[in-house]
Design a protein around this motif. Structure first.
Motif, PDB file in Angstrom:
ATOM      1  N   ARG A 132     -11.555   1.129  -7.504  1.00 27.89           N
ATOM      2  CA  ARG A 132     -12.661   1.753  -6.687  1.00 27.89           C
ATOM      3  C   ARG A 132     -11.663   2.277  -5.839  1.00 27.89           C
ATOM      4  NH1 ARG A 132     -15.632  -0.060  -1.744  1.00 27.89           N
ATOM      5  NH2 ARG A 132     -13.312  -0.474  -0.809  1.00 27.89           N
ATOM      6  N   SER A 133     -10.624   2.400  -4.929  1.00 23.08           N
ATOM      7  CA  SER A 133     -10.294   3.275  -3.964  1.00 23.08           C
ATOM      8  C   SER A 133     -10.203   5.158  -5.245  1.00 23.08           C
ATOM      9  CB  SER A 133      -8.439   3.276  -3.967  1.00 23.08           C
ATOM     10  OG  SER A 133      -7.607   3.348  -4.344  1.00 23.08           O
TER      11      SER A 133
ATOM     12  N   MET B 179     -16.872  -4.023  -3.250  1.00 23.19           N
ATOM     13  CA  MET B 179     -16.146  -3.200  -4.601  1.00 23.19           C
ATOM     14  C   MET B 179     -17.159  -3.000  -6.059  1.00 23.19           C
ATOM     15  SD  MET B 179     -12.140  -3.622  -3.489  1.00 23.19           S
ATOM     16  CE  MET B 179     -12.543  -5.289  -3.724  1.00 23.19           C
TER      17      MET B 179
ATOM     18  N   ASP C 109      -1.166  -2.886  -5.520  1.00 21.95           N
ATOM     19  CA  ASP C 109      -1.216  -1.318  -5.485  1.00 21.95           C
ATOM     20  C   ASP C 109      -0.415  -0.480  -6.486  1.00 21.95           C
ATOM     21  OD1 ASP C 109      -1.877   0.400  -3.266  1.00 21.95           O
ATOM     22  OD2 ASP C 109       0.957   0.794  -3.754  1.00 21.95           O
TER      23      ASP C 109
ATOM     24  N   SER D 126      -9.722  -3.184  -5.687  1.00 25.30           N
ATOM     25  CA  SER D 126      -9.476  -2.403  -4.702  1.00 25.30           C
ATOM     26  C   SER D 126      -9.128  -1.083  -4.384  1.00 25.30           C
ATOM     27  CB  SER D 126      -8.732  -3.062  -4.423  1.00 25.30           C
ATOM     28  OG  SER D 126      -9.408  -3.881  -3.417  1.00 25.30           O
ATOM     29  N   LEU D 127      -8.346  -1.394  -5.352  1.00 23.84           N
ATOM     30  CA  LEU D 127      -7.392   0.123  -6.425  1.00 23.84           C
ATOM     31  C   LEU D 127      -8.062   0.308  -7.501  1.00 23.84           C
ATOM     32  CD1 LEU D 127      -4.512   1.013  -5.465  1.00 23.84           C
ATOM     33  CD2 LEU D 127      -4.391  -1.337  -4.535  1.00 23.84           C
TER      34      LEU D 127
ATOM     35  N   TYR E   3       0.268  -1.212  -0.429  1.00 26.33           N
ATOM     36  CA  TYR E   3      -0.105  -0.516  -0.241  1.00 26.33           C
ATOM     37  C   TYR E   3       0.480   1.262  -0.191  1.00 26.33           C
ATOM     38  CZ  TYR E   3      -2.999   3.655   1.734  1.00 26.33           C
ATOM     39  OH  TYR E   3      -3.156   5.290   1.915  1.00 26.33           O
TER      40      TYR E   3
END
Length: 309
Positions: free
Chosen positions: A191-192, A222, A113, A188-189, A87
């Motif tokens: 979405r972030s 997500m 990441d 995840s990335l 991260y």
């Protein structure tokens, strides 16, 4: 579509820069990985913050950013390979000198990441980058697969990549054929980044998603966020990579991952295929991002144009 700049191919004798853009890598695994890179005929230059530790980060944001900039600016460096993920890449992305990267295009390789950097560099420096296994996280482990190793060959010669069921079983959730630029990476990335200037543009694109250690309800959350953010509106097709360890802790109170994926993709009017060994898996099928790809859900194949010139 406007094609992104392809980096020059690597050749034997070139030097590649190693950086840790996110968390501190396992240094023992990193050392074990170096003979593989040298075996490709490449020399290695370590970034200054590769071994640094600042809590869960490989040095401060400024140190990690300085390494990224230094490797792109250094004319002696032909390509950049990330030591690991974790991260932290998004913490300094808004400070990246994208114009400098655009003026110094070169191979940039990593995943997980690093997805945040892939999206940012692709959209603001117009550069093709590579979603592939990293040194400490993958190459330096005993589980590193021969097919994963062979995928580095795409950096030395332009060749078309072809994925079929000869590599792994694939399941078409919908039918049809799509062509478009391949984008995406770690769910995840992706979405972030929603709502930021690094929000992934999916319109007319073939979207790749993969992840690790996310239970089905987390994948559900997500994907629902992507749906409500209209990331599936106008998408050309979806490539579903590996979702490692996506097992519910309480199976009796959970949908399966397959059920979640069906809920979001079964009714889509574009081709969606799952089962690709792309992501936190072995073998890891590496792909260039920002090049044209063709997803055929009827034949269950994915064809990707070369990522280097």
């Amino acid at each position: 579509m406007d094609l992104r700049t392809m980096p020059k191919r690597l050749k034997k004798g070139d030097t590649v820069g190693i950086i840790s853009p996110s968390s501190p890598p396992n240094l023992e695994n990193l050392q074990k990985a170096l003979p593989f890179i040298e075996g490709l005929g490449l020399k290695v230059k370590m970034g200054k913050s590769v071994e640094a530790k600042h809590g869960h980060l490989a040095g401060s944001d400024d140190e990690r950013l300085a390494d990224l900039h230094a490797m792109f600016e250094d004319p002696e460096i032909a390509g950049i390979i990330c030591a690991g993920g974790g991260y932290g890449a998004a913490r300094y992305t808004e400070k990246i000198d994208f114009q400098m990267i655009k003026e110094n295009p070169k191979v940039f390789w990593g995943y997980s990441d690093i997805t945040f950097l892939h999206t940012a560099i692709g959209q603001y420096a117009d550069l093709v980058t590579f979603h592939g296994p990293m040194l400490a996280s993958d190459v330096g482990k005993d589980t590193f697969h021969e097919r994963s190793a062979r995928m580095f060959g795409q950096l030395f010669a332009p060749f078309e990549l072809f994925y079929s069921e000869e590599i792994s079983p694939l399941t078409a959730l919908t039918s049809g054929v799509a062509e478009g630029e391949l984008v995406g990476g770690n769910l995840s990335l992706i979405r972030s980044a929603i709502g930021t200037k690094f929000d992934l543009d999916t319109a007319g694109k073939i979207l790749l998603i993969e992840d690790i250690d996310e239970e089905p309800y987390q994948v559900d959350e997500m994907l629902n966020h992507l749906r409500m953010a209209r990331k599936f509106d106008g998408v050309a097709g979806v490539v579903i990579g590996d979702f490692k360890n996506a097992e519910p802790k309480k199976p009796e109170r959970s949908l399966t991952l397959d059920q979640v994926l069906e809920d979001y993709f079964k009714e889509m009017k574009v081709p969606v295929v799952k089962g690709f060994k792309i992501g936190h898996c072995e073998p890891h099928f590496s792909v260039p991002l920002g090049v044209k790809a063709r997803l055929d859900a009827d034949e269950k194949t994915l064809t990707i144009l070369p990522g280097v010139e």
